[in-house]
Write an enzyme that holds these catalytic residues in place. Structure first.
Site, short mmCIF file in Angstrom:
data_model
loop_
_atom_site.label_atom_id
_atom_site.label_comp_id
_atom_site.label_asym_id
_atom_site.label_seq_id
_atom_site.Cartn_x
_atom_site.Cartn_y
_atom_site.Cartn_z
N LYS A 42 0.79 -1.24 0.00
CA LYS A 42 0.00 0.00 0.00
C LYS A 42 0.82 1.29 0.00
O LYS A 42 0.32 2.36 0.32
CB LYS A 42 -1.01 0.04 1.16
CG LYS A 42 -1.83 -1.21 1.39
CD LYS A 42 -2.24 -1.92 0.13
CE LYS A 42 -3.28 -1.18 -0.68
NZ LYS A 42 -3.48 -1.87 -2.00
N HIS A 89 7.69 -7.35 -1.63
CA HIS A 89 7.37 -6.74 -0.34
C HIS A 89 8.29 -7.28 0.76
O HIS A 89 8.04 -7.05 1.94
CB HIS A 89 5.92 -7.05 0.07
CG HIS A 89 4.86 -6.38 -0.76
ND1 HIS A 89 4.96 -5.07 -1.17
CD2 HIS A 89 3.67 -6.82 -1.23
CE1 HIS A 89 3.87 -4.76 -1.86
NE2 HIS A 89 3.09 -5.80 -1.91
N SER A 119 -5.14 2.61 4.00
CA SER A 119 -5.21 1.93 2.71
C SER A 119 -5.27 0.41 2.92
O SER A 119 -6.04 -0.30 2.27
CB SER A 119 -4.00 2.33 1.87
OG SER A 119 -4.03 1.71 0.61
#
Ligand code: A3P
Length: 280
Positions: A42, A89, A119
């Site tokens: 995000k 990530h 988010s």
């Protein structure tokens, strides 16, 4: 729900990342010209990916995230003949050793963690690959405890910040991109060694606006079953609001105080943290 999430080295992953793959990441064959696109979920990963792929005039492949899939992943990436832009990530410690040894170029995008929390809350609600969450308040607790997918935002950021002086890593801020995208595009092109005209920059910025990217995703121009986030393959879940400061519409004053307390404690030795606080 238990089957949606598993733990690997103390960090939560979805079952879309198999333990076998995570275990064998160090066997990954990096190439010197690989470019890694690194983020906590995000933070604006798709936005940045859109910009980077438009910068190249030679063929490049934006791959799936390195931590997505099973053992066949390593072979799949091996077989690509073109230059690879690889999203991930992973925190720094889990990144395959080979990328570090070969000093591959890496771009890390940072966003105000308050906006990330908001988010991510919406992402949890919409994304069937993630556990259900009750309320915003309950989610914020999980976020502050690091009990969310990809682990603690604080730990992720700190693991990368330790390498802020590495010449092969470029740090970018979502908020800077919102403020002055052409400037960031220029910075990225210099970092990647791509020469580009001011006209091209203007064109890239136009095509990378939130509304354009959202529209592309809803219409025919991009594959809605391909994302650069290991947590979903549904691009439609990505383009929600795209603004700075949406946290103000969610945080109560008390939640904000609590967040600041945790932030100040976790970030007390962080040099970059002061750049993050400007939008707080
Ligand atoms: P919001 O949920 O606050 O709207 P990621 O790509 O890392 O999953 O991050 C998703 C976030 O980036 C979402 O934030 C999304 O709206 C925002 N985003 C995506 N494309 C964007 C763009 N072109 N400009 C600004 N924000 C964008």
């Amino acid at each position: 729900e238990a089957e949606l999430i598993h733990q690997f080295k103390g960090i939560s992953f979805t079952t879309r990342s198999s333990p076998e793959l995570l275990n064998s990441l160090d066997a990954f064959d990096a190439r010197e010209d690989d470019v890694l696109l690194v983020s906590y979920p995000k933070s604006g990963t798709h936005w940045l990916a859109g910009v980077i792929t438009k910068l190249y005039k030679t063929p490049v492949t934006l791959t799936n995230p390195i931590e997505l899939g099973d053992m066949s992943k390593l072979e799949e990436l091996n077989q690509l003949s073109s230059k690879r832009i690889i999203p991930t990530h992973l925190d720094y410690n889990m990144l395959p050793q080979n990328f570090k040894n070969k000093k591959c170029k890496m771009i890390y995008i940072i966003r105000n963690p308050k906006d990330i929390a908001v988010s991510m809350y919406h992402y949890y609600k919409e994304n069937p690959n993630l556990p259900t969450v009750d309320t915003w308040t309950a989610f914020l607790d999980l976020f502050l405890e690091g009990d969310v997918v990809c682990g603690s935002w604080f730990d992720h950021f700190l693991s990368w910040e330790e390498h802020k002086n590495d010449k092969n890593i470029l740090f970018l801020f979502y908020e800077d991109m919102k403020k002055n995208l052409p400037k960031t595009v220029k910075e990225i092109s210099i970092f990647l060694g791509i020469s580009i005209s001011d006209e091209d920059i203007q064109d890239i910025c136009k095509k990378s606006s939130f509304s354009e990217m959202k529209r592309d995703t809803e219409k025919e121009n991009s594959d809605p079953s391909h994302t650069v986030c290991a947590l979903t393959s549904n691009r439609k879940l990505i383009f929600r609001k795209g603004t700075v400061g949406d946290w103000k519409n969610h945080f109560t004053p008390k939640q904000n105080l609590r967040f600041d307390e945790v932030f100040n404690e976790k970030m007390k030795f962080s040099k970059m943290a002061k750049n993050l606080t400007y939008e707080f």
